[in-house]
Design a protein around this motif. Structure first.
Motif, PDB file in Angstrom:
ATOM      1  N   GLU A 125      31.463 -27.452  24.758  1.00 33.20           N
ATOM      2  CA  GLU A 125      31.193 -26.511  23.676  1.00 33.20           C
ATOM      3  C   GLU A 125      32.457 -25.755  23.291  1.00 33.20           C
ATOM      4  N   ARG A 126      33.246 -25.393  24.292  1.00 35.51           N
ATOM      5  CA  ARG A 126      34.499 -24.674  24.024  1.00 35.51           C
ATOM      6  C   ARG A 126      35.472 -25.537  23.224  1.00 35.51           C
ATOM      7  N   GLU A 127      35.618 -26.808  23.639  1.00 29.07           N
ATOM      8  CA  GLU A 127      36.520 -27.712  22.921  1.00 29.07           C
ATOM      9  C   GLU A 127      36.039 -27.943  21.490  1.00 29.07           C
ATOM     10  N   GLN A 128      34.726 -28.052  21.311  1.00 30.40           N
ATOM     11  CA  GLN A 128      34.177 -28.238  19.972  1.00 30.40           C
ATOM     12  C   GLN A 128      34.532 -27.051  19.083  1.00 30.40           C
ATOM     13  N   ALA A 129      34.431 -25.853  19.629  1.00 29.87           N
ATOM     14  CA  ALA A 129      34.780 -24.655  18.861  1.00 29.87           C
ATOM     15  C   ALA A 129      36.276 -24.637  18.540  1.00 29.87           C
ATOM     16  N   GLN A 130      37.094 -25.066  19.493  1.00 27.86           N
ATOM     17  CA  GLN A 130      38.538 -25.091  19.258  1.00 27.86           C
ATOM     18  C   GLN A 130      38.898 -26.078  18.158  1.00 27.86           C
ATOM     19  N   VAL A 131      38.291 -27.260  18.192  1.00 26.40           N
ATOM     20  CA  VAL A 131      38.566 -28.257  17.159  1.00 26.40           C
ATOM     21  C   VAL A 131      38.040 -27.761  15.815  1.00 26.40           C
ATOM     22  N   GLY A 132      36.837 -27.198  15.818  1.00 25.61           N
ATOM     23  CA  GLY A 132      36.236 -26.701  14.583  1.00 25.61           C
ATOM     24  C   GLY A 132      37.022 -25.571  13.957  1.00 25.61           C
ATOM     25  N   GLY A 133      37.704 -24.787  14.780  1.00 25.59           N
ATOM     26  CA  GLY A 133      38.488 -23.666  14.277  1.00 25.59           C
ATOM     27  C   GLY A 133      39.945 -23.992  14.048  1.00 25.59           C
ATOM     28  N   MET A 134      40.284 -25.280  14.111  1.00 26.72           N
ATOM     29  CA  MET A 134      41.680 -25.690  13.973  1.00 26.72           C
ATOM     30  C   MET A 134      42.227 -25.300  12.600  1.00 26.72           C
ATOM     31  N   ASP A 135      43.368 -24.663  12.586  1.00 26.16           N
ATOM     32  CA  ASP A 135      44.046 -24.258  11.358  1.00 26.16           C
ATOM     33  C   ASP A 135      45.032 -25.351  10.979  1.00 26.16           C
ATOM     34  N   ARG A 136      44.747 -26.096   9.918  1.00 25.00           N
ATOM     35  CA  ARG A 136      45.606 -27.204   9.526  1.00 25.00           C
ATOM     36  C   ARG A 136      46.959 -26.731   9.011  1.00 25.00           C
ATOM     37  N   ASN A 137      47.111 -25.434   8.735  1.00 23.30           N
ATOM     38  CA  ASN A 137      48.429 -24.904   8.383  1.00 23.30           C
ATOM     39  C   ASN A 137      49.309 -24.805   9.616  1.00 23.30           C
ATOM     40  N   VAL A 138      48.698 -24.684  10.789  1.00 25.78           N
ATOM     41  CA  VAL A 138      49.433 -24.609  12.053  1.00 25.78           C
ATOM     42  C   VAL A 138      49.505 -25.997  12.689  1.00 25.78           C
ATOM     43  N   ALA A 139      48.358 -26.658  12.806  1.00 22.22           N
ATOM     44  CA  ALA A 139      48.282 -28.010  13.372  1.00 22.22           C
ATOM     45  C   ALA A 139      48.260 -28.997  12.210  1.00 22.22           C
ATOM     46  N   THR A 140      49.414 -29.164  11.569  1.00 23.76           N
ATOM     47  CA  THR A 140      49.484 -29.924  10.322  1.00 23.76           C
ATOM     48  C   THR A 140      49.038 -31.375  10.467  1.00 23.76           C
ATOM     49  N   GLN A 141      49.197 -31.957  11.649  1.00 21.53           N
ATOM     50  CA  GLN A 141      48.790 -33.344  11.855  1.00 21.53           C
ATOM     51  C   GLN A 141      47.352 -33.441  12.354  1.00 21.53           C
ATOM     52  N   GLY A 142      46.715 -32.293  12.557  1.00 23.94           N
ATOM     53  CA  GLY A 142      45.327 -32.295  13.009  1.00 23.94           C
ATOM     54  C   GLY A 142      45.154 -32.787  14.431  1.00 23.94           C
ATOM     55  N   MET A 143      46.173 -32.579  15.254  1.00 21.76           N
ATOM     56  CA  MET A 143      46.118 -33.067  16.631  1.00 21.76           C
ATOM     57  C   MET A 143      45.596 -31.995  17.579  1.00 21.76           C
ATOM     58  N   TYR A 144      44.717 -32.415  18.486  1.00 20.90           N
ATOM     59  CA  TYR A 144      44.170 -31.569  19.539  1.00 20.90           C
ATOM     60  C   TYR A 144      44.278 -32.377  20.812  1.00 20.90           C
ATOM     61  N   ALA A 145      44.788 -31.797  21.874  1.00 22.13           N
ATOM     62  CA  ALA A 145      44.973 -32.541  23.120  1.00 22.13           C
ATOM     63  C   ALA A 145      44.477 -31.732  24.311  1.00 22.13           C
ATOM     64  N   VAL A 146      44.062 -32.445  25.328  1.00 21.91           N
ATOM     65  CA  VAL A 146      43.652 -31.861  26.599  1.00 21.91           C
ATOM     66  C   VAL A 146      44.494 -32.538  27.671  1.00 21.91           C
TER      67      VAL A 146
END
Length: 68
Positions: free
Chosen positions: A23-44
């Motif tokens: 649930e936490r990761e889902q919230a992190q991905v859902g709240g991703m700011d594409r101005n900061v994470a321009t490539q849309g990458m999320y990693a664990v």
């Protein structure tokens, strides 16, 4: 969608991909700011990795469409 596991990229255009997120990761991905994470990458990362290791891994070259 592309998923990188270790040093190998997997592309959902070529093979089925399924990811399971907490649930936490889902919230992190859902709240991703594409101005900061321009490539849309999320990693664990595995426990014990340093911030430097994580950044180096994330900064490695992205595959071209023909590399997947």
């Amino acid at each position: 969608m592309r998923v990188r596991i270790g040093d190998k990229w997997h592309d959902s255009q070529l093979e089925p991909i399924c990811i399971q997120v907490s649930e936490r990761e889902q919230a992190q991905v859902g709240g991703m700011d594409r101005n900061v994470a321009t490539q849309g990458m999320y990693a664990v990362f595995p426990e014990g990795w340093t911030v430097e290791q994580c950044r180096e891994w994330m900064d490695e070259d992205q595959p071209s469409d023909s590399d997947t």
